[in-house]
Design a protein around this motif. Structure first.
Motif, PDB file in Angstrom:
ATOM      1  N   LYS A 231     -82.813 -69.737 -45.120  1.00 37.71           N
ATOM      2  CA  LYS A 231     -84.233 -69.837 -44.766  1.00 37.71           C
ATOM      3  C   LYS A 231     -84.783 -68.543 -44.153  1.00 37.71           C
ATOM      4  N   ASN A 232     -84.507 -67.438 -44.813  1.00 36.65           N
ATOM      5  CA  ASN A 232     -85.076 -66.142 -44.431  1.00 36.65           C
ATOM      6  C   ASN A 232     -84.918 -65.886 -42.928  1.00 36.65           C
ATOM      7  N   PRO A 233     -83.694 -65.733 -42.443  1.00 40.12           N
ATOM      8  CA  PRO A 233     -83.464 -65.627 -40.994  1.00 40.12           C
ATOM      9  C   PRO A 233     -83.945 -64.297 -40.415  1.00 40.12           C
ATOM     10  N   LYS A 234     -84.187 -64.318 -39.100  1.00 42.84           N
ATOM     11  CA  LYS A 234     -84.512 -63.123 -38.342  1.00 42.84           C
ATOM     12  C   LYS A 234     -83.276 -62.729 -37.523  1.00 42.84           C
ATOM     13  N   PRO A 235     -83.227 -61.487 -37.023  1.00 41.43           N
ATOM     14  CA  PRO A 235     -82.045 -61.056 -36.260  1.00 41.43           C
ATOM     15  C   PRO A 235     -81.711 -61.951 -35.071  1.00 41.43           C
ATOM     16  N   SER A 236     -82.718 -62.564 -34.458  1.00 39.06           N
ATOM     17  CA  SER A 236     -82.471 -63.424 -33.298  1.00 39.06           C
ATOM     18  C   SER A 236     -82.276 -64.886 -33.669  1.00 39.06           C
ATOM     19  N   SER A 237     -82.243 -65.188 -34.976  1.00 41.75           N
ATOM     20  CA  SER A 237     -82.094 -66.575 -35.416  1.00 41.75           C
ATOM     21  C   SER A 237     -80.726 -67.127 -35.061  1.00 41.75           C
ATOM     22  N   LYS A 238     -80.714 -68.423 -34.823  1.00 42.53           N
ATOM     23  CA  LYS A 238     -79.448 -69.124 -34.671  1.00 42.53           C
ATOM     24  C   LYS A 238     -79.287 -69.953 -35.958  1.00 42.53           C
ATOM     25  N   GLU A 239     -79.115 -71.254 -35.828  1.00 40.17           N
ATOM     26  CA  GLU A 239     -79.042 -72.111 -37.007  1.00 40.17           C
ATOM     27  C   GLU A 239     -80.442 -72.339 -37.566  1.00 40.17           C
ATOM     28  N   ALA A 240     -80.588 -72.282 -38.878  1.00 36.19           N
ATOM     29  CA  ALA A 240     -81.902 -72.475 -39.502  1.00 36.19           C
ATOM     30  C   ALA A 240     -82.433 -73.871 -39.199  1.00 36.19           C
ATOM     31  N   PHE A 241     -83.704 -73.940 -38.858  1.00 38.99           N
ATOM     32  CA  PHE A 241     -84.325 -75.206 -38.476  1.00 38.99           C
ATOM     33  C   PHE A 241     -84.459 -76.136 -39.687  1.00 38.99           C
ATOM     34  N   ARG A 397     -69.949 -58.823 -39.561  1.00 35.74           N
ATOM     35  CA  ARG A 397     -69.815 -57.454 -40.027  1.00 35.74           C
ATOM     36  C   ARG A 397     -69.725 -57.448 -41.557  1.00 35.74           C
ATOM     37  N   LYS A 398     -69.919 -56.312 -42.148  1.00 37.47           N
ATOM     38  CA  LYS A 398     -69.748 -56.189 -43.593  1.00 37.47           C
ATOM     39  C   LYS A 398     -68.262 -56.303 -43.908  1.00 37.47           C
ATOM     40  N   VAL A 399     -67.875 -57.375 -44.586  1.00 43.36           N
ATOM     41  CA  VAL A 399     -66.472 -57.598 -44.942  1.00 43.36           C
ATOM     42  C   VAL A 399     -66.198 -56.887 -46.259  1.00 43.36           C
ATOM     43  N   LYS A 400     -65.319 -55.905 -46.229  1.00 40.39           N
ATOM     44  CA  LYS A 400     -65.072 -55.069 -47.400  1.00 40.39           C
ATOM     45  C   LYS A 400     -63.904 -55.569 -48.238  1.00 40.39           C
ATOM     46  N   ASN A 401     -63.162 -56.519 -47.709  1.00 45.32           N
ATOM     47  CA  ASN A 401     -61.981 -57.036 -48.396  1.00 45.32           C
ATOM     48  C   ASN A 401     -62.363 -58.280 -49.201  1.00 45.32           C
ATOM     49  N   ALA A 402     -62.238 -58.210 -50.525  1.00 44.58           N
ATOM     50  CA  ALA A 402     -62.642 -59.320 -51.391  1.00 44.58           C
ATOM     51  C   ALA A 402     -61.837 -60.583 -51.104  1.00 44.58           C
ATOM     52  N   VAL A 462     -75.408 -60.975 -42.562  1.00 41.50           N
ATOM     53  CA  VAL A 462     -74.667 -59.842 -42.006  1.00 41.50           C
ATOM     54  C   VAL A 462     -75.584 -59.094 -41.047  1.00 41.50           C
ATOM     55  N   SER A 463     -75.075 -58.844 -39.841  1.00 41.15           N
ATOM     56  CA  SER A 463     -75.911 -58.220 -38.814  1.00 41.15           C
ATOM     57  C   SER A 463     -75.321 -56.940 -38.247  1.00 41.15           C
ATOM     58  N   GLN A 464     -74.114 -56.564 -38.702  1.00 39.04           N
ATOM     59  CA  GLN A 464     -73.476 -55.352 -38.194  1.00 39.04           C
ATOM     60  C   GLN A 464     -73.040 -54.466 -39.353  1.00 39.04           C
ATOM     61  N   PHE A 468     -79.741 -55.747 -40.974  1.00 39.96           N
ATOM     62  CA  PHE A 468     -79.666 -57.203 -40.888  1.00 39.96           C
ATOM     63  C   PHE A 468     -80.270 -57.849 -42.135  1.00 39.96           C
ATOM     64  N   GLY A 469     -79.611 -58.902 -42.606  1.00 40.17           N
ATOM     65  CA  GLY A 469     -80.166 -59.633 -43.730  1.00 40.17           C
ATOM     66  C   GLY A 469     -79.176 -60.592 -44.352  1.00 40.17           C
ATOM     67  N   VAL A 470     -79.638 -61.275 -45.371  1.00 39.41           N
ATOM     68  CA  VAL A 470     -78.790 -62.161 -46.165  1.00 39.41           C
ATOM     69  C   VAL A 470     -78.273 -61.354 -47.344  1.00 39.41           C
TER      70      VAL A 470
END
Length: 487
Positions: A231-241, A397-402, A462-464, A468-470
């Motif tokens: 649901k298009n989260p923001k950086p301060s979002s927790k669980e989507a409403f 974090r960005k997980v680089k390991n498939a 992913v926020s680190q 930030f984004g989906v």
């Protein structure tokens, strides 16, 4: 004398006791406490009870010399002990031993601070003002009330079943798929249970996976047969409403079953999915709201769902039924770093829990197949077990390991098709979001419903390390990617 009365007004002190914990409870747990019934309860619990206690102290001070002599001390004790215990609940939930320890420590502190009551009350109201602004900002900027994502592109809501077996959706939480279990970092021999499934005419889908990373986000998409992309989260979002209401409340899947004359039953062992008390879309729930504490955080009950199923099979034998059955096993590794014992020990813990899940699944499957041999039985997990991570928070974090990415999403799927007649289009069964659309295509014998399958991508917030984004981390073909989703 007039000044003292104002500064020790029982209503003013009582509201100071609970106002900050009340607002903080909503700020930190909004999607768990967003029902009107909970609001009414928490107003009483956090605000009215402290006020009532202080009024009783005030009344007693006029009749009992000891209370009159120690009025300020008793008011200070009431305020600080109440404030600390209510705030501890807001942060940790109903942890009785911890709250009791806090009460003892604050009780001793209050004895030293009775002359500082004015300053304490001022500080409490200041904290309440700060968190009120934070809560308001959070609601305005983070709560996406839109339900447009649930809109379906075709007429599947009007589906008419030509086949009407009882349908059982059995969900073992965090149960990784067959291929993932065989490989590191899982490296688990689950062949005995897989043989049991095969002997009971289940077809195993070894590469099935989820689209989302946790129970609420995965199941809400599954029951809606649509992507929400968090649901298009923001950086301060927790669980989507609103996502919990899309699981236990009315949703497209339940609507279709209801329109085809099915009784719908929610058999859950804990109230995690209904802790915020949505208006239930099911005809029956194994946990009734009158048995659910307003103080619950979702894991304070343990209903025997096998026993519930035994009763349901007898009670519902003369009608067609849809059951959603959830078991919080094998689960996944801890959420926080502080709760983790390290990835190797957490893997061992997961293996132990997988064995427990297998024992439970054997019981449930045997019960169903012996009593309802022509049923459609689906075992589907909500996500993988995160084995290989130290704790689930590492996915921020960005997980680089498939392989690690697959550990998040690899979800078991096994289906016992009625009369062992497997539809040829079961090759479309790749991810949770399309599960019910494909099942409804089978039950309605309507191939056109498969023309509107959702993309089989898997997504993370992913926020680190990156903006930030989906991000899509597995595409519809099962390939490891890292593409930011545009809204």
């Amino acid at each position: 004398m007039k000044k003292r009365f104002r500064s020790t007004n029982p209503v003013v002190v009582g509201l100071a006791t609970g106002l900050y914990p009340f607002l903080y409870n909503y700020y930190s747990n909004f999607t768990l406490v967003d029902s009107l019934g909970q609001l009414c309860f928490f107003v009483a619990f956090f605000l009215l009870v402290p006020v009532a206690i202080n009024i009783c102290i005030k009344i007693a001070s006029k009749k009992i010399p000891f209370v009159a002599k120690n009025y300020i001390l008793l008011l200070t004790l009431s305020n600080l002990v109440g404030f600390a215990s209510l705030l501890t609940f807001s942060i940790l939930g109903p942890k009785k031993k911890i709250i009791l320890l806090v009460i003892v420590l604050v009780f001793l502190l209050a004895l030293l601070l009775k002359k500082q009551l004015k300053k304490i009350i001022f500080l409490q109201y200041l904290l309440a003002l700060i968190v009120a602004f934070q809560l308001g900002f959070y609601i305005i900027n983070n709560l996406n009330f839109s339900t447009q994502w649930k809109q379906l592109p075709d007429t599947i809501l009007e589906a008419k079943f030509k086949k009407k077996p009882n349908v059982y959706i059995i969900q073992p939480d965090g149960y990784a798929n067959a291929n993932m279990l065989k490989k590191p970092p899982y490296a688990i021999d689950n062949s005995a249970f897989e043989n049991f499934l095969s002997e009971n005419n289940f077809k195993i889908y070894p590469n099935f996976r989820s689209n989302y990373s946790n129970t609420v986000t995965s199941n809400s998409s599954m029951f809606a047969m649509k992507h929400h992309y968090y649901k298009n989260p923001k950086p301060s979002s927790k669980e989507a409403f609103g996502l919990r209401k899309s699981i236990a409340g009315n949703n497209a899947t339940l609507s279709i079953f209801n329109e085809n004359g099915y009784k719908t039953s929610l058999l859950i062992e804990s109230p995690y999915l209904i802790v915020n008390r949505p208006k239930l879309g099911y005809d029956y729930s194994s946990i009734a709201y009158n048995n659910l504490s307003f103080l619950s955080r979702g894991f304070d009950m343990n209903v025997n769902v096998v026993a519930e199923m035994e009763k349901a099979i007898v009670a519902n034998k003369d009608q067609t039924n849809f059951y959603f059955v959830e078991k919080i096993l094998p689960g996944h590794i801890p959420v926080s770093k502080s709760g983790s014992e390290g990835k190797e020990i957490e893997r061992e813990n997961y293996i132990d829990n997988l064995e427990k899940a297998n024992v439970w699944l054997r019981q449930m499957i045997t019960l169903i197949t012996e009593n309802d041999p022509s049923a459609l039985v689906v075992i589907v997990a909500d996500h993988g077990g995160y084995v290989g991570f130290n704790y689930t928070g590492e996915l921020k974090r960005k997980v680089k390991n498939a392989t690690l990415v697959n550990s998040i999403f690899a979800a078991t799927l096994a289906i016992r098709w009625p009369n062992n007649e497997v539809p040829e289009f079961d090759t479309d069964l790749k991810t949770n979001v399309n599960l019910f659309r494909i099942l409804f295509s089978y039950l309605a014998q309507e191939p056109t419903y498969r023309n509107q399958l959702e993309d089989d991508g898997s997504f993370l917030i992913v926020s680190q390390d990156v903006p930030f984004g989906v991000y899509e981390v597995i595409d519809g073909n099962g390939t490891f990617v890292f593409n930011k989703v545009s809204f």
